[in-house]
Design a protein around this motif. Structure first.
Motif, PDB file in Angstrom:
ATOM      1  N   HIS A  69       0.837  -1.208   0.000  1.00  0.00           N
ATOM      2  CA  HIS A  69       0.000   0.000   0.000  1.00  0.00           C
ATOM      3  C   HIS A  69       0.874   1.260   0.000  1.00  0.00           C
ATOM      4  O   HIS A  69       0.627   2.212  -0.757  1.00  0.00           O
ATOM      5  CB  HIS A  69      -0.946  -0.023   1.202  1.00  0.00           C
ATOM      6  N   GLU A  70       1.910   1.234   0.837  1.00  0.00           N
ATOM      7  CA  GLU A  70       2.796   2.414   0.907  1.00  0.00           C
ATOM      8  C   GLU A  70       3.476   2.664  -0.440  1.00  0.00           C
ATOM      9  O   GLU A  70       3.627   3.793  -0.892  1.00  0.00           O
ATOM     10  CB  GLU A  70       3.859   2.207   1.995  1.00  0.00           C
ATOM     11  N   ARG A  71       3.870   1.567  -1.077  1.00  0.00           N
ATOM     12  CA  ARG A  71       4.499   1.682  -2.391  1.00  0.00           C
ATOM     13  C   ARG A  71       3.522   2.293  -3.401  1.00  0.00           C
ATOM     14  O   ARG A  71       3.892   3.159  -4.207  1.00  0.00           O
ATOM     15  CB  ARG A  71       4.959   0.279  -2.838  1.00  0.00           C
ATOM     16  N   MET A  72       2.258   1.832  -3.337  1.00  0.00           N
ATOM     17  CA  MET A  72       1.261   2.354  -4.281  1.00  0.00           C
ATOM     18  C   MET A  72       1.016   3.850  -4.050  1.00  0.00           C
ATOM     19  O   MET A  72       0.903   4.630  -5.012  1.00  0.00           O
ATOM     20  CB  MET A  72      -0.042   1.546  -4.144  1.00  0.00           C
ATOM     21  N   VAL A  73       0.947   4.268  -2.782  1.00  0.00           N
ATOM     22  CA  VAL A  73       0.760   5.694  -2.467  1.00  0.00           C
ATOM     23  C   VAL A  73       1.912   6.496  -3.088  1.00  0.00           C
ATOM     24  O   VAL A  73       1.704   7.539  -3.725  1.00  0.00           O
ATOM     25  CB  VAL A  73       0.698   5.913  -0.932  1.00  0.00           C
ATOM     26  N   GLU A  74       3.115   5.951  -2.934  1.00  0.00           N
ATOM     27  CA  GLU A  74       4.300   6.634  -3.468  1.00  0.00           C
ATOM     28  C   GLU A  74       4.230   6.714  -5.013  1.00  0.00           C
ATOM     29  O   GLU A  74       4.499   7.757  -5.604  1.00  0.00           O
ATOM     30  CB  GLU A  74       5.532   5.821  -3.040  1.00  0.00           C
TER      31      GLU A  74
END
Ligand SMILES: Cc1cc2nc3c(=O)[nH]c(=O)nc-3n(C[C@H](O)[C@H](O)[C@H](O)COP(=O)(O)O)c2cc1C
Length: 331
Positions: A90-95
């Motif tokens: 999820h954090e990667r997708m936000v980035e």
């Protein structure tokens, strides 16, 4: 784009700034940057699949976008699979979404999760979000989250297939006052015209764009799409835990299409199901990557939808899109 090609204008083309209401759909692992750029350059909308761009094709995400930008100045979009159960993913997708916005991407296709947080940040930047849906239940959630359009994934689609026909799905979704894009089963201009006449605002094609000179998939994969009949397309639960369209090959026979008893048991409880789907997904991401990078084509783990029926040659992307641009329909 050549000025001799007439435009087909509607809400979707106005929102996105494209001239032909055709999306080159996101494809893991087939969306190489040259393919995305070629679709946009021809007046359609190429969509970046971030896992494909980084994990399969080896680009740093921002550098990959710069590379696509060096090939076309036309609009591109990004696919955001927003399943949130894995924190790191999820954090990667936000980035990735932040980087895409910084780099000027203004069209996003969300799949799987609740798109409210994507809608919020994309709208703030003046962009738009369309959400993948297979039935009205999911469409309602996406509409409640404020999406600008729907990608209606039908039962002939490549990738994760829906359960409903092109016509039935349109009937279910048409009450929403939003552009609806038809995803699945389209490879010919006449099918595109029929979809527009039905009321769709455009089409999203995947399989058709694999059999192109700009797609980096192995030649035997492209040739298998050209040779395949609709009846050669099979659905397997063993890619992700939900039906995915594949070309029937000896490799698929060895793999089997259905979950075995242990996998079925794993899929029957909530926590176990999550674990099983994660295992399927990790295994498939690796195998699909291997199959598309193996230029000999010896690993016949190849996704394609029933639109193979209309594909009889490997062509440059612009040659595919031009007749779509000319297939005019009454507005
Ligand atoms: C090889 C392959 C990979 C795909 N991967 C994705 C993906 O990563 N994300 C997504 O939203 N859709 C994915 N799709 C679906 C396509 O974007 C598109 O909706 C679909 O291919 C339309 O059906 P068609 O293949 O009959 O044209 C994939 C389709 C194919 C054929």
């Amino acid at each position: 784009m050549s000025s001799s090609i007439p435009s087909i204008e509607n809400t979707f083309t106005r929102q996105t700034g494209i001239t032909v209401p055709v999306i080159c759909g996101p494809m893991y692992p087939c969306s190489n940057p040259e393919l995305v750029a070629a679709a946009s350059e021809a007046g359609a909308l190429g969509i970046v699949q971030p896992i494909s761009l980084t994990y399969v094709h080896g680009y740093d995400f921002r550098n990959g976008l710069h590379y696509i930008r060096s090939l076309t100045a036309n609009p591109i979009g990004m696919n955001a699979l927003i399943e949130q159960s894995n924190k790191r993913y999820h954090e990667r997708m936000v980035e990735w979404i932040d980087i895409a916005l910084e780099e000027g991407v203004r069209f996003f296709i969300t799949s799987l999760g609740k798109p409210d947080w994507v809608v919020k940040c994309v709208h703030q930047a003046g962009g738009i979000v369309y959400h993948d849906v297979t039935e009205r239940k999911w469409a309602q959630k996406a509409v409640d989250a404020g999406v600008d359009g729907l990608i209606a994934v039908n039962n002939r689609a490549g990738g994760h297939a829906g359960g409903q026909s092109l016509l039935h799905l349109y009937d279910e979704l048409q009450t929403y006052d939003l552009p609806i894009i038809c995803a699945g089963g389209i490879s010919l201009p006449v099918e595109f015209t029929q979809a527009l006449d039905q009321g769709y605002a455009g089409v999203q094609m995947g399989t058709r764009f694999i059999a192109t000179t700009e797609c980096n998939a192995p030649e035997p994969y492209k040739q298998a799409i050209v040779n395949a009949k609709e009846s050669d397309i099979v659905l397997s639960d063993r890619v992700s835990g939900t039906p995915v369209s594949l070309i029937h090959t000896p490799y698929i026979d060895r793999m089997g299409l259905k979950s075995n008893w242990l996998e079925k048991w794993m899929l029957s409880g909530k926590k176990r199901k999550y674990l099983m789907r994660t295992l399927y997904m990790l295994q498939s991401l690796w195998k699909l990557k291997k199959a598309v990078l193996d230029k000999s084509g010896s690993q016949e783990y190849w996704q394609a939808g029933k639109s193979v029926a209309g594909i009889d040659s490997i062509e440059p992307v612009s040659d595919i899109i031009e007749p779509f641009a000319n297939a005019r329909t009454p507005q």
